[in-house]
Design an enzyme around this catalytic site. Sequence first.
Site, PDB file in Angstrom:
ATOM      1  N   HIS A 124       0.843  -1.200   0.000  1.00  0.00           N
ATOM      2  CA  HIS A 124       0.000   0.000   0.000  1.00  0.00           C
ATOM      3  C   HIS A 124       0.874   1.244   0.000  1.00  0.00           C
ATOM      4  O   HIS A 124       1.115   1.845  -1.044  1.00  0.00           O
ATOM      5  CB  HIS A 124      -0.951  -0.043   1.213  1.00  0.00           C
ATOM      6  CG  HIS A 124      -1.863   1.132   1.303  1.00  0.00           C
ATOM      7  ND1 HIS A 124      -2.171   1.745   2.499  1.00  0.00           N
ATOM      8  CD2 HIS A 124      -2.542   1.803   0.350  1.00  0.00           C
ATOM      9  CE1 HIS A 124      -3.001   2.748   2.276  1.00  0.00           C
ATOM     10  NE2 HIS A 124      -3.249   2.805   0.963  1.00  0.00           N
ATOM     11  N   CYS A 148      -0.735   0.179   9.689  1.00  0.00           N
ATOM     12  CA  CYS A 148      -0.894   1.545   9.171  1.00  0.00           C
ATOM     13  C   CYS A 148      -2.303   1.762   8.644  1.00  0.00           C
ATOM     14  O   CYS A 148      -3.000   2.691   9.044  1.00  0.00           O
ATOM     15  CB  CYS A 148       0.097   1.838   8.054  1.00  0.00           C
ATOM     16  SG  CYS A 148       1.770   2.097   8.653  1.00  0.00           S
ATOM     17  N   HIS A 149      -2.735   0.906   7.706  1.00  0.00           N
ATOM     18  CA  HIS A 149      -4.047   1.122   7.099  1.00  0.00           C
ATOM     19  C   HIS A 149      -4.870  -0.155   7.038  1.00  0.00           C
ATOM     20  O   HIS A 149      -5.814  -0.271   6.266  1.00  0.00           O
ATOM     21  CB  HIS A 149      -3.900   1.725   5.706  1.00  0.00           C
ATOM     22  CG  HIS A 149      -3.048   2.956   5.706  1.00  0.00           C
ATOM     23  ND1 HIS A 149      -1.714   2.915   5.393  1.00  0.00           N
ATOM     24  CD2 HIS A 149      -3.322   4.234   6.044  1.00  0.00           C
ATOM     25  CE1 HIS A 149      -1.202   4.129   5.510  1.00  0.00           C
ATOM     26  NE2 HIS A 149      -2.154   4.946   5.911  1.00  0.00           N
ATOM     27  N   GLY A 150      -4.461  -1.164   7.814  1.00  0.00           N
ATOM     28  CA  GLY A 150      -5.293  -2.343   7.976  1.00  0.00           C
ATOM     29  C   GLY A 150      -5.259  -3.370   6.856  1.00  0.00           C
ATOM     30  O   GLY A 150      -6.201  -4.128   6.672  1.00  0.00           O
ATOM     31  N   PRO A 163      -6.530  -1.985   1.932  1.00  0.00           N
ATOM     32  CA  PRO A 163      -6.291  -1.138   0.760  1.00  0.00           C
ATOM     33  C   PRO A 163      -5.115  -1.542  -0.126  1.00  0.00           C
ATOM     34  O   PRO A 163      -4.998  -1.021  -1.230  1.00  0.00           O
ATOM     35  CB  PRO A 163      -6.032   0.237   1.380  1.00  0.00           C
ATOM     36  CG  PRO A 163      -5.477  -0.068   2.736  1.00  0.00           C
ATOM     37  CD  PRO A 163      -6.125  -1.326   3.187  1.00  0.00           C
TER      38      PRO A 163
END
Lengths: 184, 491, 258
Positions: A124, A148-150, A163
């Site tokens: 990502h 960080c963003h799953g 993501p």
Amino acid sequence: MSAGANIQNGQHDDGETRRGFMQMLAGAFGAVGLGAFLVPAVNSLNPAKDTLALSTVEVDLSDVPVGGSKTVMWQGKPIFIRHRTAEEITEAEDVDVQTLTDKQTDESRVEKPEWLVVVGVCTHLGCIPQGQKTTDNHGEFGGWFCSCHGSQYDTSGRIRKGPAPKNLAVPPYKFVNDTTIKIG
Amino acid sequence: MGNHPREQFDNPVVEWVDSRLPIFTILNKEYGVFPTPKNFNYFWNFGAIAMFMLVTMIVTGIILAMHYTANVNLAFDSVERIMRDVNGGWLLRYIHMNGASFFFIAVYIHIFRGMYYGSYKRPRELLWILGMVIFLLMMATAFIGYVLPWGQMSYWGATVITNLFSAIPYVGEHIVTLMWGGFAVDNPTLTRFFALHYLLPFVIFAVVFLHIWALHVTGSNNPLGIDVKGPQDTIPFNPYYTMKDFFGLIVFVMIYCMFIFYMPDALGHSDNYIPANPLSTPAHIVPEWYFLPFYAMLRAITFNMNVYMLAGLALLAVVLVEFVWRHKPKYLNAPIGFLIFAAGGALALFGFLADMNQDWEIPMSAAEVAPVPAKLGGVLTMFGSIAMLFIMPWLDTHPIRSARFRPLYKATFLLLFVLFVALGYIGSQPADANVAGIPLSVFGLALTGYYFGFFLVILPLLSRFEKGRKLPLSIHEAVLAKKQQFQGVSA
Amino acid sequence: MKARHLIPVLAIAVGAILPLAPASANSGGAEPLVHQDWSFDGPFGTYDKASLQRGLKIYREVCAGCHSLKRVYFRNLEGIGYNEEQIKAIASQYTVQDGPNDEGEMFDRPAKPSDYIPSPFPNDNAAKSANNGALPPDLSLITKAREDGANYVFSLLTGFEAAPHGVEMSETQHWNKYFPGHKISMPPPLSPGQVSYADDGSPETLEQYAKDISHFLTWAADPYMEERKRTGVKVILFLLVFAGIMLGLKKKTWADLH
């Protein structure tokens, strides 16, 4: 510019065109000269020879138990090596490839099924996912979880949720012998 | 700024920008149609060449800074890494290293050209002073930059030059400690030098801008040194001087490239390929060539100036001001002036001999009580030599600018040039070198004497007494006359 | 040329020539160096690969006992004509310390092409104490760090002789006519026949040895010399043509001035 050339315009067109040609030629030479300087100048910012020379690393795997992991540095990035258990291998192989975001079979991602070697950088935005230690959050799919963003990766390092657009990259490596790999 | 008449441009993009911010109008005014004397010779190329060198140094310097590490343990290695591992690093470093020398070559020619043709004179005094500020900043930048590779010459050059400031009475030692950030040249010194070496070129760039601004207010001088009298004397800067400058620049760059590619280390010193060692000084340390004349003047002062000598010099200064600088003596008449001159000279000589022969034990002549010890004297002489250049417009007030019409000025100036180079040679030699048994420092002292004499005595005297040749009526007529002469020869 | 132009020209000429006058600097009474013809001299000079390889052999068998060559990587040996396999083979004959490993221990392993050539001593103090207090300098930059480096190294290696009568020498000093101050701590390192040149049949003489090692060390200090000179030819030719064009353009531009 025109004001300069116009000041004393006594000459005939013939001389004017030849001068125009010479001006273009001079301009071309100037551009080439500048380019010949700028190319090496910018190229000097590319990885230097000492950096390139360190682009291979040999890793001893004999001390990694089944189910265990090892992290090594390669080209300034962490490489995740996991000695997968039989269940983890089956889990990875049994996934329907068509359901994946980045459609890759487990076979295409390993040299030997019990050893998974991937670049430990989330596809990502470049964070390092968790999951190398047994106490870490491995995510829903038993692999790695990027806090960080799953993004969630499975036991083959493939993206399953979140993501990230791609699976964890597999670096070029080969087995030098049964317990040693050479990355790069 | 906005109320100047703006010209129209055909290109719509250019026109769009220019009607909002008239940079193209300004560029065209200052570099396109700018009226420039039509009789420049090739010495007038060196301003543009110096500008090119400044840009080259900044561009290569920024890239080198990206590869360099300012730490005493790593600096030398990081420079060698640039030379060996960074792609094309050796080329960038050699361009930068030799670029310093060629920047100075261009600027020295530029300065000597200004002196020869009287470009420092009214109304261009401030232009000249700004140029001297650039020269000083360049010296500082070059010196600091030479420290960065952290070789033996870097280290010991830094030690010797920073120690110059310890000659300042009372506060000198504190100033030096402040500069070092320690008790010797060390890591704090290197780090701050790196920061300054990165900063100063941009300061130079700013002063160059002022220098060019001032130039475009007064307009350029020219080889005849006479004022522009009308449009027939000038031609537009572009294309005439852009083409001429480009041609000269390329020839200059060719010579520069011969050094870069075929003798890249010829202008440097081999000791700087030995990593800095604070425990051992090289046998013979010298600064880079462009500092040598000034270094020779620094070393020429090997004696202490005691009270006798200073009193004698003060008397001589009175004579200088009354009889040389003033057009008419104000306070003294000739016989008294001569008496003071004789007394001053005798006193100064006595002071010198008293210092040289300490065993005479003349009261107040001991080295320890000299108000200006040799070290301070050397430093003052060196900085004084640069100060001479700053005040040159007021020392030479002769109405004729160009040396072409001032035979005496020309002769004395060219002698100064030769002796300046000779000073450079003396500066390059070991401290104990001698010629036919006479120490070189004696020659150094004599040449230093001429240097200061030229500025303080010869220039004011020539300003008053040199008659000079007849000046041409205008640049235009002189150019025409020369052309006809050539045609006459070829016919 | 008119007389009034002559004086400035003369002044500039004198000014330009003066600094070139030979410096009579007295470097401790050392003799002027012996000058060899080197293949790397001149604007088209190149290195002689066979000589470089013999030079490496001398370095490894003789100099490396005391002198480091710490800025040269094994991979750099490509520059003296070895291929990757040969370089790996040479490197693997050396041991380097690596680590710490997972247990925190330093360990020895065979050298790789990406390693520097190992130094004979771990640090300067060890080098000094093993050499009667004298530090054998690193040789990576020696030919750049000495004036006229290649000739200096050659002269030094062939310049040992018996000390003149009446000169006091300590046990550990040797007389060398080219060394500044003459008294050098290095014993004469080379003797005829000491290093085998069986591979290429070059003469096993002191002069040949000195020449090869000087050649090799010149390469070690300046590995990009050939590339530099090659690039230089192109750049200078380019600028010559460019200058010609600009001169023509300048003349053409100025021709219409009346």
